[in-house]
Design an enzyme around this catalytic site. Structure first.
Site, PDB file in Angstrom:
ATOM      1  N   GLY A   1      -1.445  -2.959  10.128  1.00 30.38           N
ATOM      2  CA  GLY A   1      -0.589  -2.996  11.310  1.00 30.38           C
ATOM      3  C   GLY A   1       0.547  -3.985  11.278  1.00 30.38           C
TER       4      GLY A   1
ATOM      5  N   HIS B   1      -5.664   3.643  -1.455  1.00 29.74           N
ATOM      6  CA  HIS B   1      -6.975   3.992  -0.913  1.00 29.74           C
ATOM      7  C   HIS B   1      -7.344   5.391  -1.390  1.00 29.74           C
ATOM      8  CE1 HIS B   1      -9.650   4.251   2.978  1.00 29.74           C
ATOM      9  NE2 HIS B   1     -10.302   4.587   1.885  1.00 29.74           N
TER      10      HIS B   1
ATOM     11  N   THR C   1      -6.616   6.757  10.298  1.00 31.30           N
ATOM     12  CA  THR C   1      -6.461   5.623   9.385  1.00 31.30           C
ATOM     13  C   THR C   1      -7.712   4.767   9.526  1.00 31.30           C
ATOM     14  OG1 THR C   1      -5.007   3.802   8.719  1.00 31.30           O
ATOM     15  CG2 THR C   1      -5.265   4.176  11.083  1.00 31.30           C
ATOM     16  N   THR C   2      -7.822   3.750   8.714  1.00 33.55           N
ATOM     17  CA  THR C   2      -9.006   2.893   8.774  1.00 33.55           C
ATOM     18  C   THR C   2      -9.066   2.197  10.128  1.00 33.55           C
ATOM     19  OG1 THR C   2      -8.866   2.521   6.396  1.00 33.55           O
ATOM     20  CG2 THR C   2     -10.233   1.013   7.660  1.00 33.55           C
TER      21      THR C   2
ATOM     22  N   HIS D   1       0.905   6.230   1.947  1.00 35.59           N
ATOM     23  CA  HIS D   1       1.637   7.180   2.769  1.00 35.59           C
ATOM     24  C   HIS D   1       2.831   7.796   2.058  1.00 35.59           C
ATOM     25  CE1 HIS D   1      -1.020   6.812   6.107  1.00 35.59           C
ATOM     26  NE2 HIS D   1      -0.987   5.498   5.972  1.00 35.59           N
TER      27      HIS D   1
ATOM     28  N   GLU E   1      -8.672   0.430  -2.624  1.00 39.60           N
ATOM     29  CA  GLU E   1      -9.461   0.491  -1.398  1.00 39.60           C
ATOM     30  C   GLU E   1     -10.387   1.694  -1.488  1.00 39.60           C
ATOM     31  OE1 GLU E   1      -6.826   0.638   1.939  1.00 39.60           O
ATOM     32  OE2 GLU E   1      -6.412  -1.500   1.876  1.00 39.60           O
TER      33      GLU E   1
ATOM     34  N   HIS F   1       1.785   1.206   5.749  1.00 40.42           N
ATOM     35  CA  HIS F   1       2.354   2.245   6.616  1.00 40.42           C
ATOM     36  C   HIS F   1       3.717   1.851   7.166  1.00 40.42           C
ATOM     37  CE1 HIS F   1       2.881   4.470  10.446  1.00 40.42           C
ATOM     38  NE2 HIS F   1       2.363   5.462   9.756  1.00 40.42           N
TER      39      HIS F   1
ATOM     40  N   ASN G   1       0.854  -1.188   0.000  1.00 43.32           N
ATOM     41  CA  ASN G   1       0.000   0.000   0.000  1.00 43.32           C
ATOM     42  C   ASN G   1       0.896   1.246   0.000  1.00 43.32           C
ATOM     43  OD1 ASN G   1      -1.597   2.232   0.919  1.00 43.32           O
ATOM     44  ND2 ASN G   1      -3.153   0.793   1.588  1.00 43.32           N
TER      45      ASN G   1
ATOM     46  N   GLU H   1     -10.602  -9.517   3.542  1.00 42.34           N
ATOM     47  CA  GLU H   1      -9.327  -9.125   4.119  1.00 42.34           C
ATOM     48  C   GLU H   1      -9.558  -8.926   5.612  1.00 42.34           C
ATOM     49  OE1 GLU H   1      -5.923  -5.625   3.942  1.00 42.34           O
ATOM     50  OE2 GLU H   1      -7.020  -6.157   2.114  1.00 42.34           O
TER      51      GLU H   1
END
Length: 259
Positions: free
Chosen positions: A202, A47, A107-108, A14, A77, A224, A11, A159
């Protein structure tokens, strides 16, 4: 039966966060995606938020073209809104992951409430899959009711949100084992219901091994942590190390199973 090689989706949101802090075009999302693919990413995740705090519409144009050129999947996303569904249908990414979204969150946070929003989620899943040709994933907590509701909604993928496990592990909390067991149980249920299983949110170098050893999981989506680690060691090195840890964990799992 030997499970397939565990895929890594990177992803790059960021990278856009850093760019947007100053404005302009640097650092380049396209360059980040190219490096990620060269370093071992099996796909790119981004996202497109309603407030465009990370990637922007023009970024999506560039990422769509890049991933098609490299024959890698783009995983978009997005929230379950008419605007985002229309954007996905126009860009036709390989995959769409429907996530909860609140403007005030950093964040989500948490998974999509498929049980409570079934009448809203199900038509979106159907439209994105049948009209847009996307593999539709639902980002959910490791909860059996949410897994069953995702299957009922017609999703091809779930997911599982790993944040609770990863946070507990970092805090050396005994709750980590409870959360890891919940991930195992949700993954097994999803697989039994015919859903492909991904895990995200995470995950870092310390938490990736136990997650990678969940046998039903076929893909991890990590962002991230990798972008943060890249500040110190570079994006290629960070992704390469994560890729190596994933491969080693999966090989260890197979050896233990076959012993």
């Amino acid at each position: 039966m030997t499970p397939p090689r565990l895929r890594l989706g990177v992803n790059i949101d960021h990278v856009a966060t850093v760019r947007n802090a100053r404005g302009g075009g640097a650092p380049s999302l396209i360059r980040a995606a190219e490096i990620a693919i060269a370093a071992g990413a099996d796909g790119i995740t981004a996202h497109l938020r309603e407030d465009r705090r990370h990637i922007r519409d023009a970024d999506l144009d560039g990422l769509t073209a890049l991933t098609r050129a490299f024959e890698r999947p783009l995983n978009l996303e997005m929230a379950v809104t008419e605007e985002m569904v229309a954007i996905a249908l126009s860009h036709r990414p390989h995959a769409v992951c429907l996530v909860p979204e609140r403007r005030e969150e950093r964040t989500t946070e948490g998974g999509l409430d498929v049980v409570g929003q079934h009448n809203w989620v199900t038509p979106a899943v159907r439209q994105l899959h049948e009209e847009g040709g996307a593999r539709v994933s639902l980002f959910i907590a490791a909860d059996p009711d949410q897994v069953r509701a995702s299957a009922d909604a017609g999703a091809q993928v779930v997911e599982l949100h790993a944040g609770a496990y990863c946070d507990a592990l970092r805090d050396h909390s005994p709750a980590a084992e409870v959360h890891l067991r919940a991930l195992h149980e949700a993954a097994a249920l999803a697989h039994a219901l015919g859903l492909e299983v991904h895990v995200g949110h995470g995950i870092d170098f310390d938490s990736v091994r136990p997650v990678a050893q969940i046998p039903e999981v076929v893909e991890l989506n990590i962002g991230h942590f990798l972008i943060g680690e890249a500040i110190f060691v570079g994006l290629e090195t960070a992704i390469g190390h994560m890729r190596a840890l994933m491969d080693a964990a999966r090989a260890e799992m197979i050896q233990e199973r076959d012993a």
